[in-house]
Design an enzyme around this catalytic site. Structure first.
Site, PDB file in Angstrom:
ATOM      1  N   ASN A   1      12.088 -26.634   0.562  1.00 50.23           N
ATOM      2  CA  ASN A   1      11.484 -26.031  -0.465  1.00 50.23           C
ATOM      3  C   ASN A   1      12.364 -26.036  -1.658  1.00 50.23           C
ATOM      4  OD1 ASN A   1       9.322 -25.458   1.245  1.00 50.23           O
ATOM      5  ND2 ASN A   1       9.217 -23.411   1.029  1.00 50.23           N
TER       6      ASN A   1
ATOM      7  N   ASP B   1      -4.666  -7.454  -1.233  1.00 47.18           N
ATOM      8  CA  ASP B   1      -6.280  -7.124  -0.644  1.00 47.18           C
ATOM      9  C   ASP B   1      -7.372  -8.006  -0.891  1.00 47.18           C
ATOM     10  OD1 ASP B   1      -4.782  -4.839  -0.159  1.00 47.18           O
ATOM     11  OD2 ASP B   1      -6.007  -3.166  -1.135  1.00 47.18           O
TER      12      ASP B   1
ATOM     13  N   GLU C   1       7.945 -27.697  -0.717  1.00 46.95           N
ATOM     14  CA  GLU C   1       7.440 -26.795  -2.006  1.00 46.95           C
ATOM     15  C   GLU C   1       8.359 -27.116  -3.342  1.00 46.95           C
ATOM     16  OE1 GLU C   1       7.456 -22.484  -2.056  1.00 46.95           O
ATOM     17  OE2 GLU C   1       6.481 -22.614   0.101  1.00 46.95           O
TER      18      GLU C   1
ATOM     19  N   ASN D   1       8.311 -20.701   7.256  1.00 50.42           N
ATOM     20  CA  ASN D   1       8.634 -20.942   5.888  1.00 50.42           C
ATOM     21  C   ASN D   1       9.750 -20.289   5.267  1.00 50.42           C
ATOM     22  OD1 ASN D   1       7.670 -21.999   3.004  1.00 50.42           O
ATOM     23  ND2 ASN D   1       7.589 -19.804   3.136  1.00 50.42           N
TER      24      ASN D   1
ATOM     25  N   HIS E   1       4.201 -17.728   7.461  1.00 53.81           N
ATOM     26  CA  HIS E   1       4.668 -17.496   6.043  1.00 53.81           C
ATOM     27  C   HIS E   1       4.785 -16.116   5.591  1.00 53.81           C
ATOM     28  CE1 HIS E   1       4.929 -20.032   2.049  1.00 53.81           C
ATOM     29  NE2 HIS E   1       5.163 -18.788   1.678  1.00 53.81           N
TER      30      HIS E   1
ATOM     31  N   ARG F   1      -1.427 -27.779   2.283  1.00 56.86           N
ATOM     32  CA  ARG F   1      -0.170 -27.235   3.189  1.00 56.86           C
ATOM     33  C   ARG F   1      -0.656 -25.792   2.757  1.00 56.86           C
ATOM     34  NH1 ARG F   1       5.795 -24.806   2.154  1.00 56.86           N
ATOM     35  NH2 ARG F   1       5.880 -23.536   4.035  1.00 56.86           N
TER      36      ARG F   1
ATOM     37  N   HIS G   1       0.853  -1.238  -0.014  1.00 63.03           N
ATOM     38  CA  HIS G   1       0.032  -0.054   0.029  1.00 63.03           C
ATOM     39  C   HIS G   1       0.878   1.250  -0.070  1.00 63.03           C
ATOM     40  CE1 HIS G   1      -3.274  -2.411   2.028  1.00 63.03           C
ATOM     41  NE2 HIS G   1      -3.625  -2.677   0.833  1.00 63.03           N
TER      42      HIS G   1
HETATM   43  C1  NOJ Z   1       8.748 -20.014  -2.157  1.00 58.91           C
HETATM   44  C2  NOJ Z   1       7.466 -19.455  -1.085  1.00 58.91           C
HETATM   45  O1  NOJ Z   1       7.470 -20.029  -0.075  1.00 58.91           O
HETATM   46  C3  NOJ Z   1       6.224 -18.862  -1.637  1.00 58.91           C
HETATM   47  O2  NOJ Z   1       5.521 -18.013  -0.927  1.00 58.91           O
HETATM   48  C4  NOJ Z   1       6.482 -18.248  -3.283  1.00 58.91           C
HETATM   49  O3  NOJ Z   1       5.409 -17.943  -3.665  1.00 58.91           O
HETATM   50  C5  NOJ Z   1       7.294 -19.339  -4.035  1.00 58.91           C
HETATM   51  N1  NOJ Z   1       8.430 -19.805  -3.314  1.00 58.91           N
HETATM   52  C6  NOJ Z   1       7.662 -19.171  -5.538  1.00 58.91           C
HETATM   53  O4  NOJ Z   1       8.455 -17.899  -5.434  1.00 58.91           O
END
Ligand code: NOJ
Length: 510
Positions: free
Chosen positions: A335, A77, A404, A191, A147, A102, A64
């Protein structure tokens, strides 16, 4: 033709045939008990940023107050409007046939002040309704406590650079375990701690864009790892005996490889870079010695001295905290998206001094792999295999969940690039499971639907479902990868179906 000359081509042919059998011999079937899921995160999908008691978080504030920081000027938003459309989300999850979903909890929706002085009943109601809907479809929740969407009120007190956050995070976790722990059996504390500490505090790639390079990033990791450990111990001692669940952390990597595997300097520097990136958060939790990786402590101390500082910018944990943090994750959550190369010693980021990148002292390059819509994301499946083998040997063969993995494009419905990516990265998982005994137990695809990709807004799309953000009701349209993933989850095997081959390419080996 003399007999010998005649015989040679036959033997050559047999040898080539044998070799090609080896090269193309692929595993397709996942082991018994291997689970599949997809992931999202609250701020990226929920919307409803200021209704039903939710307070402002750091991403609301950034998008914002500095909209130019978001590539396409969008914000969270409304996002995918999952606050109102979560039943659609669950129907899509059921169609995909996933074992688990998840998602993350919005701290600012549950505790509007960030602290436990007020628990927002609408926030609790929303997540209970989502959990009800998942239960009805037999989909297990895998829930991330944090996150990236810190309540702005806590950022105003310094955010993750403030050690008081250890208590605030523990208190927030306490509320979540108490309210939802009878139904949530799998938790993730944080995360991608690297993105939180380096990108948001050491740089301005993520909110709150503090850009305290070489200082704020290390203050953040000190707080974050302690906060993680406290939440783990709270769960372990107070909730696990009643609730019987599991709790872990999801650490991200860009895996670094030497550009020239024969070049000893590059090989050594790649190891340093991996310790700085993944080891920064994994070493304290997953090694027998605990604490930050030695090479990291030494490098930062050396750099700090060269900068004329009286003490290092990165402080090793004391023995109390080394013990307290060690072993605080039931699984190694990973991830992973991509691999970059190390080309030599030095630094290519001269504007930032001091900085994490300077502390590593290596030059990185992205000249490897295919393109995606994200500048940082190169398609390098073999890097994933190498990384997983490294995790096995570096962290004493931990039980691993891929929390991820995914691919971005600009939003095509015929998303062959995504299918190829999943297929190639899943193939690597099968290879390391069967050939190397890496203990990978589950796989999470990022992401259910196109969503607010942080500073990239909606310009980079990772979803199974296309989301039209120009329409108020945010219609979702399945991409071809939905059918690919659905076949995967139904058969527990890599799909072998011509429909998923890109007609314009010959490379895919489905
Ligand atoms: C890692 C992140 O945890 C996620 O929020 C993001 O959208 C993805 N990578 C892709 O960049």
């Amino acid at each position: 033709m003399p007999p010998m000359e005649h015989a040679m081509p036959i033997w050559t042919f047999i040898a080539v045939l044998a070799l090609s059998q080896t090269c193309f011999a692929r595993y397709t079937k996942f082991p018994e008990g291997f689970t599949f899921g997809v992931a999202t995160a609250a701020h990226q999908i929920e919307g409803a940023w200021n209704v039903s008691g939710k307070s402002e978080n750091v991403w609301d504030r950034l998008s914002h107050s500095r909209p130019e920081m978001i590539a396409d000027g969008t914000n969270g938003d409304i996002a995918c409007d999952s606050y109102n459309r979560y039943l659609e989300d669950v129907a899509e999850l059921a169609y995909l046939g996933v074992d688990f979903y998840r998602f993350s909890l919005s701290w600012a929706r549950i505790l509007p002040s960030g602290r436990v002085d007020l628990i927002n009943p609408d926030g609790i109601r929303y997540y209970n309704a989502l959990l009800d809907a998942l239960e009805e479809k037999n989909i297990e929740p895998l829930v991330t406590l944090f996150h990236w969407d810190l309540p702005q009120s806590l950022q105003d007190l310094g955010g993750w650079a403030n050690p008081k956050m250890i208590d605030y995070f523990r208190d927030y976790a306490d509320v979540c375990f108490r309210e939802f722990g009878n139904r949530i059996k799998s938790w993730i504390t944080f995360n991608e701690p690297y993105e939180i500490c380096e990108d948001a505090y050491g740089d301005e790639k993520k909110a709150p864009a503090i850009n305290s390079h070489g200082v704020g990033n290390y203050l953040c990791s000190d707080t974050l790892l302690k906060a993680h450990a406290e939440a783990y111990h709270l769960y372990n001692e107070t909730y696990r005996p009643m609730q019987n669940g599991k709790i872990m952390i999801s650490i991200n990597s860009i895996w670094y490889e030497p550009q020239d595997p024969e070049n000893a300097e590059q090989v050594a520097l790649a190891e340093v870079a991996n310790q700085f990136k993944f080891g920064w958060f994994a070493n304290p939790i997953f090694t027998a010695d605990g604490g930050y990786p030695t090479v990291m402590v030494e490098n930062v101390a050396r750099q700090s001295q060269a900068e004329g500082l009286p003490k290092p910018r990165l402080e090793q944990f004391d023995s109390y905290w080394i013990q307290r943090i060690k072993g605080t994750s039931d699984f190694l959550g990973i991830n992973h998206y991509t691999t970059h190369l190390i080309t030599g010693a030095g630094v290519d980021y001269s504007a930032q001094s001091p900085s994490w990148l300077k502390d590593i002292g290596a030059i990185t390059s992205m000249e490897v792999g295919g393109d995606s819509a994200s500048e940082w994301l190169r398609v390098v499946p073999t890097g994933f295999g190498n990384f997983l083998r490294w995790c096995k040997s570096t962290y004493n063969n931990p039980a691993i969940y891929i929390t991820e993995n995914g691919f971005s494009d600009f939003g095509t419905l015929q998303d062959y690039g995504r299918i190829q990516y999943f297929n190639d990265y899943l193939t690597e998982i099968l290879n390391v499971i069967y050939d190397d005994g890496v203990n990978v137990l589950g796989y999470t695809a990022w992401t259910l639907m196109d969503n607010f990709e942080w500073r990239a807004g909606f310009s980079e799309r990772f979803g199974f479902y296309y989301v039209d953000i120009t329409e108020p009701d945010r219609p979702r349209t399945p991409k071809l990868s939905v059918e690919y993933f659905r076949q995967l989850t139904a058969n527990r095997e890599l799909p072998q179906d011509d429909r998923f081959k890109d007609p314009s390419k010959t490379r895919i080996e489905l």
